[in-house]
Design an enzyme around this catalytic site. Structure first.
Site, PDB file in Angstrom:
ATOM      1  N   PRO A 234      -7.063  -0.601  -3.415  1.00  0.00           N
ATOM      2  CG  PRO A 234      -7.907   0.667  -4.783  1.00  0.00           C
ATOM      3  CD  PRO A 234      -7.655   0.619  -3.559  1.00  0.00           C
ATOM      4  CG  ASP A 412      -4.616   3.411  -2.734  1.00  0.00           C
ATOM      5  OD1 ASP A 412      -5.531   3.083  -3.497  1.00  0.00           O
ATOM      6  OD2 ASP A 412      -4.760   3.645  -1.608  1.00  0.00           O
ATOM      7  CG  HIS A 413      -5.478   1.923  -9.936  1.00  0.00           C
ATOM      8  ND1 HIS A 413      -5.130   3.286 -10.327  1.00  0.00           N
ATOM      9  CD2 HIS A 413      -5.702   1.343 -10.906  1.00  0.00           C
ATOM     10  CE1 HIS A 413      -5.540   3.291 -11.809  1.00  0.00           C
ATOM     11  NE2 HIS A 413      -5.627   1.851 -12.206  1.00  0.00           N
ATOM     12  NE  ARG A 414      -7.860   3.420  -1.824  1.00  0.00           N
ATOM     13  CZ  ARG A 414      -8.084   3.622  -0.361  1.00  0.00           C
ATOM     14  NH1 ARG A 414      -9.024   3.729   0.409  1.00  0.00           N
ATOM     15  NH2 ARG A 414      -6.775   3.391   0.079  1.00  0.00           N
TER      16      ARG A 414
END
Ligand code: CAO
Length: 440
Positions: A234, A412-414
């Site tokens: 994401p 990467d928003h994770r």
């Protein structure tokens, strides 16, 4: 050995149904209960099994014929010792399709030429209603095709039927399985099914002249990787502007010395230094998620990749141990690796081991862009063309002309929260605006 007639048995209240598949050919052997033909009415499809084992002598029916109880299907020579004697003239019971077709709306055209817009929420979506994109719906397929699909593990709800009324044929199942085996494993990489619409297959020549070119190998490989990265991580992109007025003056002042050493000192070498500094301050950016996604692997080395534009497509050479190099060393590595990339001489190991990537379009133009993360790295820095901007100076209470460099950090928003994304670009901004800090 007797040659027996095999007739269509009692198929209920149907006196004229379509023959939609013929599964046998003269000369083939069949076992008892093998499907000989498939019939289909408005309401159901059914297989007509062989009442005994034997060899097909003559097929008496073809696809498109109409059939009813008593219609001659084939002449079959019964195998020795089988139960043919008893069974010969007793037609076998038809095998109905597991699901009657009555309440399954026939799918609309299997492959649309023009993608339909997604309907607003609450409105039935005509595209989603198509059988192949409606998991849980009963696909329109004969029992033999269902059996064939089961054997291959094919999910019929995802297969597009090319037969009449969208019926799924054996060939459709084969084509689907082939497609799954050859396409990149995007679905496995993601947590669930993508359920994406198939790309419409448009004959563009109907609108004007066209020319078809094969994609270069690098584009095919990088395209598949970019697609995987885009759908797996994401992405969030944080934008910022760094004041590089002083840094640019310094870079120019170093140019003579760089020339003497045979090096072209561009802004990218300084950006690599700044990136290492920011990675040290924010170790989560110098990390990768474990394949299961439950652990963060923090790296204690600083290898920085850079996107390099070549005539064959994009490649990402990696400069190793950037933390141990000065800007001249980095500039030399940049020049060597870019030249190798453009001459197609890069070795595999020269593209491996990266921690973080910089994609600089500054030499080309543009104000900002959203780079795609080079997974399993967790962030990438996009750099656009610097330009002189009026910047408010609180001390002199006036606008000053400053050279501003646009930064676009995708992460990467994770792994990285928005606040850290903004902190990272702020850190870069500070580093790039103060040469002393950068070169410390
Ligand atoms: N702003 C203004 N000018 C810039 C600049 C910036 N941010 N960055 C570079 N320049 C200038 C350089 O100073 C140089 O100017 P001179 O020719 O007057 O000396 C000129 O632009 C060309 O620079 P360069 O491209 O030769 O060198 P570089 O170190 O900036 O970049 C490389 C090297 C390999 C990254 C670059 O050639 C390249 O391939 N860029 C494309 C990367 C790409 O395709 N990214 C997109 C990937 S999608 O994410």
């Amino acid at each position: 050995m007797a040659i027996k007639e095999v007739l269509v048995p009692d198929i209920g209240n149907f006196d004229s149904v379509d023959v939609i598949e013929v599964h046998i050919k003269a000369g083939e052997s069949v076992n008892q209960d093998d499907s000989l033909i498939t019939l289909e009415s408005d309401k159901a499809s059914m297989d007509i099994p062989s009442p005994f084992s034997g060899t097909v002598k003559e097929v008496k029916i073809k696809v498109g014929d109409k059939a009813a109880q008593g219609t001659l299907v084939a002449l079959i020579e019964a195998a020795e010792g089988g139960s043919a004697a008893a069974e010969a003239l007793k037609p076998a019971a038809p095998v109905p399709a597991p699901v009657a077709m009555a309440d399954i709306p026939p799918p609309s055209r299997p492959v649309p030429e023009v993608p339909k817009p997604i309907a607003p929420q609450g409105t039935p979506n005509p595209v989603a209603a198509r059988a192949e994109f409606a998991p849980g719906k009963n696909p329109h397929a004969s029992p033999s095709v269902r059996k064939f699909a089961r054997e291959l593990g094919a999910d019929l709800t995802r297969v597009t039927g090319s037969g009449p009324k969208g019926r799924i044929t054996k060939e459709d199942v084969q084509a689907w399985v082939k497609g799954v085996l050859t396409k990149p494993r995007v679905e496995a990489a993601a947590t669930g099914r993508m359920n994406m619409l198939a790309m419409p297959n448009i004959d563009f020549s109907q609108f004007g002249p066209v020319e078809t070119q094969a994609l270069p190998r690098i584009k095919k490989i990088s395209g598949a990787n970019l697609h995987r990265n885009w759908v797996t991580a994401p992405h969030v992109t944080q934008f910022d502007n760094a004041d590089i007025t002083d840094l640019e003056d310094f870079r120019k002042s170093m140019q003579d010395e760089a020339n003497k050493r045979g090096v072209k000192l561009t802004m990218l070498a300084f950006l690599m230094k700044a990136a290492v500094n920011a990675l040290k301050a924010y170790p989560n950016f110098n990390a990768s998620l474990s394949p299961a996604g439950d652990e963060l692997i923090l790296k204690q080395y600083y290898n920085i990749g850079f996107a390099c534009d070549t005539p064959d497509g994009l490649v990402v050479p990696v400069i190793r141990d950037v933390n141990q190099k000065d800007v001249m060393d980095i500039a030399r590595d940049l020049a060597d690796l870019s030249a190798k990339a453009r001459e197609r001489k890069l070795k595999i190991e020269e593209m491996q081991g990266g921690c973080f990537t910089i994609s600089s379009l500054g030499g080309i133009g543009g104000t900002m862009f959203t780079p795609i993360i080079n997974c399993p790295e967790v962030a990438i820095l996009g750099v656009s063309r610097s330009s002189i901007e009026p910047v408010w100076d609180a001390k002199s209470k006036a606008f000053e002309p400053r050279l501003m460099l646009p930064l676009s950090l995708s992460y990467d928003h994770r792994v990285i929260d928005g606040a850290d994304g903004a902190r990272f670009t702020s850190h870069l901004r500070v580093m790039l605006s103060d040469v002393r800090r950068l070169l410390l």
